[in-house]
Enzyme design. Structure first.
Site, PDB file in Angstrom:
ATOM      1  N   GLY A   1     -20.606 -38.411  18.492  1.00 16.65           N
ATOM      2  CA  GLY A   1     -20.020 -37.139  18.419  1.00 16.65           C
ATOM      3  C   GLY A   1     -18.275 -36.589  18.227  1.00 16.65           C
ATOM      4  O   GLY A   1     -18.028 -35.645  17.519  1.00 16.65           O
TER       5      GLY A   1
ATOM      6  N   TYR B   1     -15.557 -30.905  24.357  1.00 17.90           N
ATOM      7  CA  TYR B   1     -14.709 -29.960  24.017  1.00 17.90           C
ATOM      8  C   TYR B   1     -12.712 -30.268  24.598  1.00 17.90           C
ATOM      9  O   TYR B   1     -12.206 -29.939  24.038  1.00 17.90           O
ATOM     10  CB  TYR B   1     -15.772 -28.913  23.573  1.00 17.90           C
ATOM     11  CG  TYR B   1     -16.356 -28.854  22.705  1.00 17.90           C
ATOM     12  CD1 TYR B   1     -16.468 -29.543  21.317  1.00 17.90           C
ATOM     13  CD2 TYR B   1     -17.847 -28.879  22.767  1.00 17.90           C
ATOM     14  CE1 TYR B   1     -17.072 -29.695  20.492  1.00 17.90           C
ATOM     15  CE2 TYR B   1     -18.865 -28.683  21.810  1.00 17.90           C
ATOM     16  CZ  TYR B   1     -18.291 -29.359  20.684  1.00 17.90           C
ATOM     17  OH  TYR B   1     -19.114 -29.153  19.637  1.00 17.90           O
TER      18      TYR B   1
ATOM     19  N   ASN C   1     -23.828 -25.869  29.408  1.00 19.48           N
ATOM     20  CA  ASN C   1     -24.427 -27.244  28.925  1.00 19.48           C
ATOM     21  C   ASN C   1     -22.850 -28.060  29.268  1.00 19.48           C
ATOM     22  O   ASN C   1     -21.814 -28.789  28.554  1.00 19.48           O
ATOM     23  CB  ASN C   1     -24.204 -27.532  27.165  1.00 19.48           C
ATOM     24  CG  ASN C   1     -24.333 -29.048  26.411  1.00 19.48           C
ATOM     25  OD1 ASN C   1     -24.273 -29.891  27.098  1.00 19.48           O
ATOM     26  ND2 ASN C   1     -24.619 -28.763  25.425  1.00 19.48           N
TER      27      ASN C   1
ATOM     28  N   ILE D   1     -22.515 -30.023  16.438  1.00 22.25           N
ATOM     29  CA  ILE D   1     -22.900 -31.855  16.210  1.00 22.25           C
ATOM     30  C   ILE D   1     -23.585 -32.077  17.086  1.00 22.25           C
ATOM     31  O   ILE D   1     -23.798 -31.718  18.798  1.00 22.25           O
ATOM     32  CB  ILE D   1     -21.096 -32.019  16.747  1.00 22.25           C
ATOM     33  CG1 ILE D   1     -19.726 -31.508  16.541  1.00 22.25           C
ATOM     34  CG2 ILE D   1     -21.219 -33.533  17.408  1.00 22.25           C
ATOM     35  CD1 ILE D   1     -18.285 -31.917  16.939  1.00 22.25           C
ATOM     36  N   TYR D   2     -24.757 -32.537  16.627  1.00 18.16           N
ATOM     37  CA  TYR D   2     -26.014 -32.855  17.228  1.00 18.16           C
ATOM     38  C   TYR D   2     -25.991 -34.494  17.106  1.00 18.16           C
ATOM     39  O   TYR D   2     -25.972 -35.512  16.620  1.00 18.16           O
ATOM     40  CB  TYR D   2     -27.262 -32.287  16.867  1.00 18.16           C
ATOM     41  CG  TYR D   2     -27.120 -31.147  16.312  1.00 18.16           C
ATOM     42  CD1 TYR D   2     -26.340 -29.833  17.385  1.00 18.16           C
ATOM     43  CD2 TYR D   2     -28.320 -30.220  16.321  1.00 18.16           C
ATOM     44  CE1 TYR D   2     -26.107 -28.689  18.047  1.00 18.16           C
ATOM     45  CE2 TYR D   2     -29.304 -28.868  16.862  1.00 18.16           C
ATOM     46  CZ  TYR D   2     -27.929 -28.210  17.504  1.00 18.16           C
ATOM     47  OH  TYR D   2     -28.446 -27.053  17.952  1.00 18.16           O
TER      48      TYR D   2
END
Length: 174
Positions: free
Chosen positions: A109, A143, A136, A97-98
């Protein structure tokens, strides 16, 4: 606010995926890695041949987030043999997911994640999984907020640097 539209990518979108991939990976990780390692990784991981093969793989799915004519992010999902590790029929991997830095905090996102969830449900998968770099924190928080839990680790090499990715999973029908 201009709406974000999510479209399934096709082979004709190769240049867009390549460009957005290189830009977002660089924006996210260049401060933590050497210039030489980043250059090599970007050339190899986003080469025309590699992206074309990924787009052509029947078990991979790409979706691009558009703000009018501007691609602002993309999603790559893998099922079956396209998965980078687990390769279970009951799972769907979120490989990428960029989102461009200019669009962080604008729910792009989340829209891409929602598309991943929708795809997993339509493919009747039991869970989603992914790997995310342990440092990150932005992604880890995202998430976790979406119900993912850590179940293991794996090593990601960037140049000579071995980095630890957390493996995360979300059951879809707990």
């Amino acid at each position: 606010m201009i709406p974000i539209i999510i479209n399934k990518a096709t082979a004709e979108d190769l240049d867009v995926i390549q460009s957005v991939g290189r830009q977002t990976f660089s924006e996210t990780f260049s401060d933590s890695n050497s210039e030489e390692a980043m250059k090599k990784y970007l050339e190899e991981s986003f080469s025309t041949e590699k992206i074309r093969a990924e787009l052509d793989h029947p078990d991979s799915y790409f979706f691009i987030a558009w703000e009018e004519d501007d691609p602002v992010g993309y999603l790559k999902l893998n099922s079956g043999s396209a998965q980078t590790e687990l390769r279970e029929d009951i799972s769907l991997e979120i490989e990428r997911i960029y989102v461009k830095k200019s669009h962080h905090g604008k729910k792009v996102g989340q829209l891409l994640y929602d598309k991943a969830l929708e795809t997993a449900q339509s493919l009747q998968k039991e869970y989603l999984w992914l790997g995310v770099w342990e440092e990150n924190l932005r992604a880890l928080n995202f998430y976790r907020k979406n119900g993912f839990e850590t179940f293991g680790t794996h090593t990601f090499r960037l140049g000579d640097d071995e980095q630890t990715d957390l493996m995360m999973k979300k059951m879809l029908n707990p």
